[in-house]
Design a protein around this motif. Structure first.
Motif, PDB file in Angstrom:
ATOM      1  N   GLN A  55      -0.789 -10.697  12.815  1.00 39.86           N
ATOM      2  CA  GLN A  55       0.078 -11.702  13.441  1.00 39.86           C
ATOM      3  C   GLN A  55      -0.482 -12.244  14.756  1.00 39.86           C
ATOM      4  OE1 GLN A  55       3.946  -9.720  13.557  1.00 39.86           O
ATOM      5  NE2 GLN A  55       4.524 -10.788  11.680  1.00 39.86           N
ATOM      6  N   PRO A  72       6.582 -18.247  13.869  1.00 38.77           N
ATOM      7  CA  PRO A  72       7.651 -17.406  13.337  1.00 38.77           C
ATOM      8  C   PRO A  72       7.559 -17.245  11.814  1.00 38.77           C
ATOM      9  CG  PRO A  72       8.544 -18.946  14.936  1.00 38.77           C
ATOM     10  CD  PRO A  72       7.101 -19.327  14.717  1.00 38.77           C
ATOM     11  N   ASN A  73       7.798 -16.035  11.345  1.00 35.46           N
ATOM     12  CA  ASN A  73       7.783 -15.667   9.924  1.00 35.46           C
ATOM     13  C   ASN A  73       6.407 -15.803   9.268  1.00 35.46           C
ATOM     14  OD1 ASN A  73      10.619 -15.129   9.880  1.00 35.46           O
ATOM     15  ND2 ASN A  73      10.955 -17.331   9.823  1.00 35.46           N
ATOM     16  N   ASP A  75       2.202 -14.411   9.142  1.00 34.12           N
ATOM     17  CA  ASP A  75       1.399 -13.199   9.298  1.00 34.12           C
ATOM     18  C   ASP A  75      -0.076 -13.600   9.266  1.00 34.12           C
ATOM     19  OD1 ASP A  75       0.762 -10.526   9.516  1.00 34.12           O
ATOM     20  OD2 ASP A  75       1.540  -9.949   7.557  1.00 34.12           O
ATOM     21  N   CYS A  88       2.284 -17.859   5.588  1.00 29.24           N
ATOM     22  CA  CYS A  88       3.720 -17.573   5.527  1.00 29.24           C
ATOM     23  C   CYS A  88       3.988 -16.268   4.779  1.00 29.24           C
ATOM     24  CB  CYS A  88       4.459 -18.714   4.851  1.00 29.24           C
ATOM     25  SG  CYS A  88       4.514 -20.206   5.859  1.00 29.24           S
ATOM     26  N   GLN A  89       4.965 -15.527   5.280  1.00 30.18           N
ATOM     27  CA  GLN A  89       5.363 -14.289   4.614  1.00 30.18           C
ATOM     28  C   GLN A  89       6.087 -14.630   3.313  1.00 30.18           C
ATOM     29  OE1 GLN A  89       7.667 -12.297   7.643  1.00 30.18           O
ATOM     30  NE2 GLN A  89       5.868 -11.790   8.854  1.00 30.18           N
ATOM     31  N   THR A  92       9.091 -17.362   2.205  1.00 35.78           N
ATOM     32  CA  THR A  92       9.202 -18.473   3.154  1.00 35.78           C
ATOM     33  C   THR A  92       8.212 -19.559   2.752  1.00 35.78           C
ATOM     34  OG1 THR A  92       7.529 -17.617   4.701  1.00 35.78           O
ATOM     35  CG2 THR A  92       9.804 -16.879   5.036  1.00 35.78           C
ATOM     36  N   GLU A 104       5.603 -23.424  11.525  1.00 36.70           N
ATOM     37  CA  GLU A 104       6.509 -22.284  11.295  1.00 36.70           C
ATOM     38  C   GLU A 104       6.675 -22.069   9.809  1.00 36.70           C
ATOM     39  OE1 GLU A 104      10.742 -22.802  12.146  1.00 36.70           O
ATOM     40  OE2 GLU A 104      10.362 -24.942  12.413  1.00 36.70           O
ATOM     41  N   CYS A 105       7.254 -20.943   9.473  1.00 36.59           N
ATOM     42  CA  CYS A 105       7.566 -20.634   8.088  1.00 36.59           C
ATOM     43  C   CYS A 105       9.077 -20.438   7.985  1.00 36.59           C
ATOM     44  CB  CYS A 105       6.845 -19.350   7.650  1.00 36.59           C
ATOM     45  SG  CYS A 105       5.051 -19.464   7.762  1.00 36.59           S
ATOM     46  N   GLN A 106       9.694 -21.106   7.030  1.00 36.19           N
ATOM     47  CA  GLN A 106      11.158 -21.040   6.884  1.00 36.19           C
ATOM     48  C   GLN A 106      11.516 -20.449   5.541  1.00 36.19           C
ATOM     49  OE1 GLN A 106      12.380 -25.116   7.425  1.00 36.19           O
ATOM     50  NE2 GLN A 106      12.478 -24.865   9.638  1.00 36.19           N
TER      51      GLN A 106
END
Length: 106
Positions: A55, A72-73, A75, A88-89, A92, A104-106
């Motif tokens: 991360q 955010p979210n 890795d 993205c994890q 997401t 970002e990842c949502q």
């Protein structure tokens, strides 16, 4: 001057930098302390160059910490060298910024 990735402590004496470190081209490295951590690595308390933890990433040559983090979210693998290494994890999806970089990842 010593070749990149090495230092010369004395006349006609060439030593390679420790793992995950190098010297700058054209720099007269005379000791192991002139070997800088490669991108994706930081100088540990023990003086060795360790990979950035998941991360986090480090883009530049130097001994500073891996202070840049994935969005955010997201890795990354150990030893990441830039935002492009972040993903993205599971579960997401990516949201990109105007430069098509991961925001970002949502």
């Amino acid at each position: 001057a010593c070749p990149r990735g090495s230092y010369c402590p004395g006349a006609n004496e060439l030593r390679m930098c420790p793992p995950n470190s190098t010297t700058v081209e054209g720099m007269l490295g005379k000791s192991m302390s002139d070997c800088l951590c490669q991108p994706g690595h930081y100088r540990s308390e023990k003086g060795t160059c360790k990979p950035c933890r998941r991360q986090f990433y480090k883009e530049s040559l130097g001994d500073e910490s891996c202070s840049r983090s994935c969005p955010p979210n997201a890795d990354s693998e150990e030893g990441s060298t830039g935002l492009e290494n972040c993903f993205c994890q599971a579960g997401t999806h990516a949201v990109l910024n105007y430069r098509s970089q991961l925001q970002e990842c949502q």
